[in-house]
Design an enzyme around this catalytic site. Structure first.
Site, PDB file in Angstrom:
ATOM      1  N   THR A 190      35.987  33.965  41.218  1.00 40.31           N
ATOM      2  CA  THR A 190      34.589  34.246  40.860  1.00 40.31           C
ATOM      3  C   THR A 190      34.400  34.698  39.418  1.00 40.31           C
ATOM      4  O   THR A 190      35.270  35.356  38.830  1.00 40.31           O
ATOM      5  CB  THR A 190      34.038  35.349  41.791  1.00 40.31           C
ATOM      6  OG1 THR A 190      32.818  35.868  41.246  1.00 40.31           O
ATOM      7  CG2 THR A 190      34.996  36.518  41.943  1.00 40.31           C
ATOM      8  N   GLU A 238      32.644  37.054  38.686  1.00 41.93           N
ATOM      9  CA  GLU A 238      32.627  38.527  38.702  1.00 41.93           C
ATOM     10  C   GLU A 238      33.898  39.092  38.059  1.00 41.93           C
ATOM     11  O   GLU A 238      33.925  40.252  37.666  1.00 41.93           O
ATOM     12  CB  GLU A 238      32.494  39.048  40.131  1.00 41.93           C
ATOM     13  CG  GLU A 238      31.071  39.101  40.646  1.00 41.93           C
ATOM     14  CD  GLU A 238      30.218  40.163  39.970  1.00 41.93           C
ATOM     15  OE1 GLU A 238      30.602  41.342  39.993  1.00 41.93           O
ATOM     16  OE2 GLU A 238      29.172  39.813  39.403  1.00 41.93           O
ATOM     17  N   LYS A 241      38.894  40.632  44.124  1.00 45.07           N
ATOM     18  CA  LYS A 241      39.034  39.216  43.775  1.00 45.07           C
ATOM     19  C   LYS A 241      40.032  39.022  42.624  1.00 45.07           C
ATOM     20  O   LYS A 241      40.627  37.961  42.492  1.00 45.07           O
ATOM     21  CB  LYS A 241      37.670  38.621  43.405  1.00 45.07           C
ATOM     22  CG  LYS A 241      36.759  38.378  44.615  1.00 45.07           C
ATOM     23  CD  LYS A 241      37.152  37.116  45.378  1.00 45.07           C
ATOM     24  CE  LYS A 241      36.152  36.759  46.452  1.00 45.07           C
ATOM     25  NZ  LYS A 241      36.476  35.524  47.179  1.00 45.07           N
TER      26      LYS A 241
END
Ligand code: NAP
Ligand code: G4F
Length: 385
Positions: A136, A138, A164
């Site tokens: 991701t 993010e 993640k």
């Protein structure tokens, strides 16, 4: 091997991406197995159209109970299905919720990824099974450069982002240590009519439509200045598949290369629903106010929804429906939606994916907004029939 004979296993099959990816793979002739969680109510809405009673012949689409926190279950499902490709999409995927449930988020998003990779290794499938990890944007968090690409350093800003990050590195480590075909797709935000209702885009499109229909007075949002690179999930699942068809595994960014603020997304979504917005105030006092209402746009959306426009909405009669009027406040800021640490700006550079995969997004943000708004109008119609 041709796609026709391939077997895919999807974790997170009941989610937004899992449902579109299932459709894509079935279309390509795959046998698709999905892992769903046990819930006290049906939780398969997004894939119900693909599912068939195993007693009868239908699409080669099979659902299995499982959970990312349960290694033995994951090992057994991989052993039983012997997948050529695994798409690891399951996650506690909500950034704000990760501040409330950081340990669970780490267990599912970080350790869950390790469990899948280790299961492949334990079963001796390193050379057979290709692994896609739902990584991701993010990871870029407090961005150190703009736009972000595959070489941009990571600086995650939430328990979700940190979990993640572990998943990203363990995927890369298993690739290097065990010569596995394991790739990270570093995907920027992607949305659709199937997006969960608490992510900001869907929250806004639903509110715009419900306000236009007189079913809701206003909505409350958090950081209006945050900017995201928003694409359509349909485009992004194609990129996931392409990443597993490369000759050599490589982590790649998928993005549109355009960024939009939450405030601008509100204007687009309300505009598509027939409500022109203007803004007053600043910070927590900022308000979105109705500048004008285009009854023609609303009526067009309701062409197929005459019952809702002319008849009853729940217990309310038509005369009681309060459609918005100029000067009404329809958006307010509620600090409860602010995050302890925020990601202010994401903007991806997808040029490597374009070069290596020939991937490019097809939906522009206007198309995305239109698709979501149209679908939300249909949904309120269906709920009121
Ligand atoms: P989503 O709609 O929230 O779907 C998440 C899926 O994971 C759901 O099927 C959910 O099951 C399942 N899940 C959650 N916890 C689980 C557990 N403990 N065991 C088994 N399954 C579990 O997310 P999405 O938008 O489709 O995203 C797919 C993946 O891509 C996620 O890993 C997400 O973090 C990542 N990602 C998404 C975006 C984006 O913008 N959409 C961008 C980058 C990366 P239930 O249906 O039962 O809840
Ligand atoms: O829609 P969001 O909750 O998505 P966010 O945090 O960007 O995360 C999504 O995209 C990631 C990829 O970059 C995925 F990895 C992740 O799984 C998920 O799919 O929030 C977007 C922005 C944030 O800056 C948030 O602070 O919108 C801001 N926002 C403003 N008001 C709001 C709200 N977000 C939510 N959810 N709800 C609000 O009322």
């Amino acid at each position: 091997m041709s796609s026709k004979n391939k077997v895919a296993l999807i974790t997170g099959v009941t989610g937004q991406d899992g449902s579109y990816l299932s459709e894509l793979l079935l279309d390509k002739g795959y046998e698709v197995h999905g892992i769903k969680r046990r819930a006290s109510q049906f939780n398969t809405d997004r894939v119900d159209h693909l599912y068939h009673d195993p007693h009868f012949k239908g699409l080669p689409f099979y659902l299995h109970y499982g959970d990312m926190t349960d290694s033995t279950n994951l090992i057994r499902l991989i052993q039983e299905t012997q997948p050529d490709e695994i798409y690891n999409l399951a996650a506690q995927s909500h950034v704000q919720v990760s501040f409330e449930s950081p340990e669970y988020t780490a267990d599912v998003d970080a350790m869950g990824t390790l469990r899948m990779l280790e299961a492949i290794r334990i079963l001796g499938l390193e050379k057979k099974t290709r692994f896609y990890q739902a990584s991701t944007s993010e990871l870029y968090g407090k961005v150190v450069e703009t736009p972000q690409n595959e070489d941009t350093p990571f600086y995650p800003r939430s328990p979700y982002g940190v979990a993640k990050l572990y998943a990203f590195w363990i995927c890369k480590n298993y690739r290097e240590a065990y010569d596995m075909f394991a790739v990270n797709g570093i995907l920027f935000n992607h949305e659709s009519p199937r997006r969960g209702e608490t992510f900001v885009t869907r929250k806004i499109t639903r509110a715009a439509v419900r306000i236009a229909a007189g079913l809701q007075e206003k909505t409350f949002l958090g950081n209006m200045n945050a900017k995201r690179d928003w694409g359509h999930a349909k485009d992004y699942v194609k990129g996931m598949w392409l990443m597993l068809q490369q000759d050599d595994p490589e982590d790649l960014v998928l993005a549109t290369g355009e960024t939009t603020s939450v405030r601008d997304f509100c204007e687009m979504a309300f505009g598509a629903a027939g409500i022109e917005l203007e803004w007053e105030g600043e910070g927590v006092n900022e308000r979105g106010i109705v500048k004008s209402v285009d009854e023609d746009v609303i009526s067009q959306h309701f062409n197929n929804s005459t019952q809702l426009r002319q008849g009853s909405v729940g217990q309310a009669t038509h005369s009681e429906i309060q459609t918005p009027k100029t000067g009404d406040t329809v958006i307010e800021v509620d600090p409860q939606y602010f995050r302890p640490t925020e990601v202010e700006l994401l903007l991806g550079d997808p040029s490597r994916a374009q070069e290596k995969l020939g991937w490019k997004h097809e939906y522009a943000i206007n198309d995305l907004v239109e698709d979501m708004v149209t679908s939300d109008f249909k949904e309120i119609q269906a709920n009121n029939e």
